[in-house]
Structure formats: structure tokens, C-alpha cells
Scaffold this active site. Sequence first.
Site, PDB file in Angstrom:
ATOM      1  N   LYS A  88       2.276   0.615   5.483  1.00  0.00           N
ATOM      2  CA  LYS A  88       2.378   0.724   6.935  1.00  0.00           C
ATOM      3  C   LYS A  88       3.838   0.544   7.370  1.00  0.00           C
ATOM      4  O   LYS A  88       4.687   0.108   6.574  1.00  0.00           O
ATOM      5  CB  LYS A  88       1.477  -0.340   7.574  1.00  0.00           C
ATOM      6  CG  LYS A  88      -0.016  -0.207   7.227  1.00  0.00           C
ATOM      7  CD  LYS A  88      -0.804  -1.279   7.958  1.00  0.00           C
ATOM      8  CE  LYS A  88      -2.229  -1.380   7.495  1.00  0.00           C
ATOM      9  NZ  LYS A  88      -2.968  -2.460   8.219  1.00  0.00           N
ATOM     10  N   TYR A 107      -8.223   5.246  12.505  1.00  0.00           N
ATOM     11  CA  TYR A 107      -8.835   3.946  12.804  1.00  0.00           C
ATOM     12  C   TYR A 107     -10.037   4.070  13.740  1.00  0.00           C
ATOM     13  O   TYR A 107     -10.343   3.129  14.465  1.00  0.00           O
ATOM     14  CB  TYR A 107      -7.784   3.007  13.398  1.00  0.00           C
ATOM     15  CG  TYR A 107      -6.903   2.331  12.363  1.00  0.00           C
ATOM     16  CD1 TYR A 107      -7.456   1.625  11.277  1.00  0.00           C
ATOM     17  CD2 TYR A 107      -5.517   2.372  12.456  1.00  0.00           C
ATOM     18  CE1 TYR A 107      -6.654   0.996  10.326  1.00  0.00           C
ATOM     19  CE2 TYR A 107      -4.702   1.741  11.508  1.00  0.00           C
ATOM     20  CZ  TYR A 107      -5.283   1.053  10.447  1.00  0.00           C
ATOM     21  OH  TYR A 107      -4.483   0.421   9.512  1.00  0.00           O
ATOM     22  N   ASN A 141       0.068  -6.296   8.183  1.00  0.00           N
ATOM     23  CA  ASN A 141      -0.350  -6.723   6.842  1.00  0.00           C
ATOM     24  C   ASN A 141      -0.003  -5.711   5.734  1.00  0.00           C
ATOM     25  O   ASN A 141      -0.659  -5.627   4.710  1.00  0.00           O
ATOM     26  CB  ASN A 141      -1.832  -7.111   6.838  1.00  0.00           C
ATOM     27  CG  ASN A 141      -2.735  -5.976   7.259  1.00  0.00           C
ATOM     28  OD1 ASN A 141      -2.296  -4.834   7.375  1.00  0.00           O
ATOM     29  ND2 ASN A 141      -3.995  -6.268   7.456  1.00  0.00           N
ATOM     30  N   HIS A 147      -2.699  -0.413   3.848  1.00  0.00           N
ATOM     31  CA  HIS A 147      -4.072  -0.006   4.126  1.00  0.00           C
ATOM     32  C   HIS A 147      -4.663   0.556   2.844  1.00  0.00           C
ATOM     33  O   HIS A 147      -3.971   1.263   2.102  1.00  0.00           O
ATOM     34  CB  HIS A 147      -4.102   1.093   5.202  1.00  0.00           C
ATOM     35  CG  HIS A 147      -5.438   1.781   5.289  1.00  0.00           C
ATOM     36  ND1 HIS A 147      -6.485   1.271   6.021  1.00  0.00           N
ATOM     37  CD2 HIS A 147      -5.905   2.911   4.681  1.00  0.00           C
ATOM     38  CE1 HIS A 147      -7.538   2.073   5.875  1.00  0.00           C
ATOM     39  NE2 HIS A 147      -7.220   3.078   5.074  1.00  0.00           N
ATOM     40  N   GLU A 199     -10.551   9.822   5.151  1.00  0.00           N
ATOM     41  CA  GLU A 199      -9.122   9.531   5.344  1.00  0.00           C
ATOM     42  C   GLU A 199      -8.236  10.474   4.511  1.00  0.00           C
ATOM     43  O   GLU A 199      -7.180  10.900   4.965  1.00  0.00           O
ATOM     44  CB  GLU A 199      -8.841   8.068   4.978  1.00  0.00           C
ATOM     45  CG  GLU A 199      -9.506   7.083   5.932  1.00  0.00           C
ATOM     46  CD  GLU A 199      -9.478   5.638   5.473  1.00  0.00           C
ATOM     47  OE1 GLU A 199     -10.083   4.792   6.176  1.00  0.00           O
ATOM     48  OE2 GLU A 199      -8.883   5.328   4.415  1.00  0.00           O
TER      49      GLU A 199
HETATM   50  P1  DAT Z   1      -8.494  -3.738   6.476  1.00  0.00           P
HETATM   51  O1  DAT Z   1      -7.119  -3.179   6.798  1.00  0.00           O
HETATM   52  O2  DAT Z   1      -8.413  -4.915   5.537  1.00  0.00           O
HETATM   53  O3  DAT Z   1      -9.470  -2.691   6.029  1.00  0.00           O
HETATM   54  P2  DAT Z   1      -9.903  -3.736   9.026  1.00  0.00           P
HETATM   55  O4  DAT Z   1     -10.386  -2.369   8.684  1.00  0.00           O
HETATM   56  O5  DAT Z   1     -10.919  -4.737   9.444  1.00  0.00           O
HETATM   57  O6  DAT Z   1      -9.048  -4.371   7.834  1.00  0.00           O
HETATM   58  O7  DAT Z   1      -8.829  -3.637  10.215  1.00  0.00           O
HETATM   59  C1  DAT Z   1      -7.876  -2.604  10.213  1.00  0.00           C
HETATM   60  C2  DAT Z   1      -6.556  -3.180  10.646  1.00  0.00           C
HETATM   61  O8  DAT Z   1      -6.640  -3.637  11.986  1.00  0.00           O
HETATM   62  C3  DAT Z   1      -6.111  -4.418   9.830  1.00  0.00           C
HETATM   63  O9  DAT Z   1      -5.464  -4.075   8.632  1.00  0.00           O
HETATM   64  C4  DAT Z   1      -5.206  -5.106  10.803  1.00  0.00           C
HETATM   65  C5  DAT Z   1      -5.837  -4.805  12.150  1.00  0.00           C
HETATM   66  N1  DAT Z   1      -6.720  -5.912  12.582  1.00  0.00           N
HETATM   67  C6  DAT Z   1      -7.928  -6.242  12.055  1.00  0.00           C
HETATM   68  N2  DAT Z   1      -8.456  -7.291  12.680  1.00  0.00           N
HETATM   69  C7  DAT Z   1      -7.550  -7.659  13.629  1.00  0.00           C
HETATM   70  C8  DAT Z   1      -7.495  -8.680  14.613  1.00  0.00           C
HETATM   71  N3  DAT Z   1      -8.488  -9.561  14.760  1.00  0.00           N
HETATM   72  N4  DAT Z   1      -6.382  -8.743  15.402  1.00  0.00           N
HETATM   73  C9  DAT Z   1      -5.378  -7.862  15.278  1.00  0.00           C
HETATM   74  N5  DAT Z   1      -5.365  -6.858  14.374  1.00  0.00           N
HETATM   75  C10 DAT Z   1      -6.429  -6.761  13.552  1.00  0.00           C
HETATM   76 MG    MG Z   2     -10.388  -1.165   7.033  1.00  0.00          MG
END
Ligand code: DAT
Ligand code: MG
Length: 136
Positions: A10, A50, A113, A116, A127
Site C-alpha cells: 500500500k 474495497y 498496515n 493487502h 481482485e
Molecule cells: P485485511 O486488510 O487484514 O484483510 P480488512 O479486510 O478487515 O483487513 O480491512 C481492510 C482494510 O481496512 C485494513 O487493512 C485496514 C482498514 N481497516 C480495517 N478495519 C479498520 C478500522 N477499524 N479502522 C480503520 N481502518 C480499518
Molecule cells: Mg480484507
Amino acid sequence: MSERTLVLVKPDGVRRGVIGEVISRIERKGLKLVALELRTLTRETAESHYEEHASKPFFGELVDFITGGPLVAMVVEGPRAIEAFRSLAGATDPVSASPGTIRGDFALEIGENIVHGSDSTYSADREIKLFFPELG
Ligand code: DAT
Ligand code: MG
């Protein structure tokens, strides 16, 4: 049986200079790169990528962040590649992610973080088609 997953370094990972670090961990694990591109996402592509989070309170910030600079998109292949990369990446919240994982080693905030990785064969197919339509 080999499978494919979509991996993103990212914009925070690109800014932090850890593209090589992420690729190195993927290669060290034995996974193979089958496509790789540096690009900046349009809001349309980011919202589509997303889409499962469209109703979440953080969606706007997530789209701002992921479109806020260049990222590296890759297709990674290998046995159980989806799970294998999620394991290298670590937990979504970098403070909970184990040291030794990408997020555990390089990040502190859930919104930034570093990487992805697709979370299922369904997401991976969707995707990969979005980022690399030529791979179908
Ligand atoms: P992952 O990236 O581990 O698959 P996810 O699909 O639940 O996680 O969420 C996608 C992204 O959205 C994640 O990498 C960071 C952001 N995100 C997730 N939960 C969040 C939150 N509570 N507050 C802010 N950003 C968040
Ligand atoms: Mg995810």
C-alpha cells in the site's frame, strides 16, 4: 494445487521504502511473482477493490489512503498462496500482529498496515481481475 492471490504494498509501504522487503519475504517463502506493477489507483478502482467495506465508518478514509500515492500491485502464486501470504502479513491490527510478520514488524496503525492480501479464492479471483484483467 497452486493458487493465486492479489498482494498490494500500500502507499504507506511504498513511502516507507519496504517494497523490496515485502517482495523478499514473498520470495523467501517460496511463493512466485506472476505480475507486478507500480500504479496510483483511481477512486473508482479503490472503491471497487474495497467494496465489502462500503458501509463501514472508515470507508472514506480507507479510499483516501489507498489512492493517496503509488502502490505496488502483484499477483503471487503457490500452494495455498492466499493463506500463506495472509500468514506473512500478520493480523490486520499491526499492534496485535506477531513480530516476524510484515505488519508486526513495520506498522503501528490499523489504517496504515503496509500490505493487502486477498482473503479467499472468491476475493482473489475478483481482485486479480480488477487489477490485472489480462490474467483473467
Ligand atoms: P485485511 O486488510 O487484514 O484483510 P480488512 O479486510 O478487515 O483487513 O480491512 C481492510 C482494510 O481496512 C485494513 O487493512 C485496514 C482498514 N481497516 C480495517 N478495519 C479498520 C478500522 N477499524 N479502522 C480503520 N481502518 C480499518
Ligand atoms: Mg480484507
